[in-house]
Write a protein that holds these residues in place. Sequence first.
Motif, short mmCIF file in Angstrom:
data_model
loop_
_atom_site.label_atom_id
_atom_site.label_comp_id
_atom_site.label_asym_id
_atom_site.label_seq_id
_atom_site.Cartn_x
_atom_site.Cartn_y
_atom_site.Cartn_z
N TYR A 148 0.84 -1.19 0.00
CA TYR A 148 0.00 0.00 0.00
C TYR A 148 0.88 1.25 0.00
N ARG A 149 0.43 2.27 -0.69
CA ARG A 149 1.09 3.57 -0.62
C ARG A 149 0.64 4.29 0.65
N VAL A 150 1.51 5.16 1.16
CA VAL A 150 1.17 5.95 2.34
C VAL A 150 0.62 7.28 1.85
N LYS A 151 -0.70 7.41 1.82
CA LYS A 151 -1.34 8.60 1.28
C LYS A 151 -1.61 9.66 2.34
N ASP A 152 -1.81 9.23 3.58
CA ASP A 152 -2.11 10.15 4.68
C ASP A 152 -0.87 10.98 5.01
N VAL A 153 -0.97 12.30 4.89
CA VAL A 153 0.20 13.16 5.12
C VAL A 153 0.68 13.07 6.57
N LYS A 154 -0.21 12.71 7.50
CA LYS A 154 0.21 12.58 8.89
C LYS A 154 1.03 11.32 9.11
N LEU A 155 0.83 10.33 8.26
CA LEU A 155 1.56 9.08 8.40
C LEU A 155 2.88 9.07 7.63
N GLN A 156 3.00 9.92 6.63
CA GLN A 156 4.19 9.88 5.78
C GLN A 156 5.50 10.08 6.54
N PRO A 157 5.60 11.10 7.43
CA PRO A 157 6.86 11.23 8.17
C PRO A 157 7.09 10.08 9.14
N LEU A 158 6.03 9.53 9.72
CA LEU A 158 6.18 8.40 10.63
C LEU A 158 6.64 7.16 9.86
N TYR A 159 6.09 6.96 8.67
CA TYR A 159 6.51 5.86 7.82
C TYR A 159 8.00 5.98 7.50
N ALA A 160 8.43 7.20 7.16
CA ALA A 160 9.85 7.41 6.84
C ALA A 160 10.73 7.10 8.03
N GLN A 161 10.31 7.49 9.23
CA GLN A 161 11.09 7.20 10.44
C GLN A 161 11.15 5.71 10.71
N VAL A 162 10.03 5.02 10.54
CA VAL A 162 10.02 3.57 10.76
C VAL A 162 10.95 2.87 9.79
N MET A 163 10.90 3.23 8.52
CA MET A 163 11.76 2.58 7.52
C MET A 163 13.24 2.87 7.81
N ALA A 164 13.54 4.10 8.22
CA ALA A 164 14.93 4.44 8.53
C ALA A 164 15.44 3.62 9.71
N ARG A 165 14.61 3.44 10.71
CA ARG A 165 15.01 2.66 11.88
C ARG A 165 15.16 1.18 11.54
N LEU A 166 14.24 0.66 10.74
CA LEU A 166 14.32 -0.75 10.36
C LEU A 166 15.62 -1.04 9.61
N ARG A 167 16.03 -0.11 8.78
CA ARG A 167 17.23 -0.34 7.95
C ARG A 167 18.52 -0.29 8.75
N ARG A 168 18.43 0.12 10.02
CA ARG A 168 19.62 0.10 10.87
C ARG A 168 19.96 -1.32 11.33
N PHE A 169 18.99 -2.21 11.23
CA PHE A 169 19.23 -3.60 11.64
C PHE A 169 19.75 -4.40 10.44
N ALA A 170 20.49 -5.46 10.75
CA ALA A 170 21.02 -6.31 9.68
C ALA A 170 19.89 -6.94 8.88
N ARG A 171 18.82 -7.35 9.57
CA ARG A 171 17.65 -7.91 8.92
C ARG A 171 16.42 -7.48 9.72
N TYR A 172 15.30 -7.38 9.00
CA TYR A 172 14.06 -7.07 9.69
C TYR A 172 12.88 -7.69 8.96
N GLU A 173 11.82 -7.92 9.70
CA GLU A 173 10.57 -8.41 9.14
C GLU A 173 9.43 -7.78 9.92
N VAL A 174 8.41 -7.31 9.20
CA VAL A 174 7.21 -6.78 9.84
C VAL A 174 6.06 -7.71 9.47
#
Length: 202
Positions: A148-174
């Motif tokens: 799904y695309r993140v269309k809600d402008v209130k969620l877009q910065p939170l989505y970006a933060q979550v993805m940035a944090r996930l990529r700090r780990f060697a592996r991740y799964e949601v």
Amino acid sequence: MSAPEAPTLAAVLAVLAGRLPDSLLGEYFPDAAPAHIRQLLRQGAGSREEAPAPLPAAKPAAPIGRLTISTDGASKNNPGPAGAGAVIEDAQGNRLAEVSRFLGICTNNVAEYQAVLLGLAEASRLGAQEVLVRVDSELLARQVAGVYRVKDVKLQPLYAQVMARLRRFARYEVRHVPREQNQAADALANRAVREAGRSKSN
């Protein structure tokens, strides 16, 4: 003998910018990169003088492999008073930490993202190399997976933060799980809302 001159605020901020370890900055400011906090401190110091030599980096937490993070966000009346909760477990199912936070007034979807950020910050503090994030929000799981695309402008910065944090780990799964399999995190999120309500009524 004259008394030693008291340090100025600029001098104090300059020392903090150069010597606070990344681990401590991450603990107090989990949603910001340590380099950004240092930049703010140096700007506050208003000094172009050479920063003090940094102390040896704090010893990082011992790597503990893969951790499972169960998260949930709760919003009463959606939007309304909201809370976030997360439970951290090791590969053997041992519970390592429980964290919760009152979020103020926001929607349920915002609370779900905030809960993931809360859990990821705690997993980082514990030294996780890999993470499995369990959520009962199908929307969040599919947005992180790119379905799904993140269309809600209130969620877009939170989505970006979550993805940035996930990529700090060697592996991740949601992974999306049924609500009945996420009761511990749900209880933490709701408790944060209840406790905030009680403190306001006192």
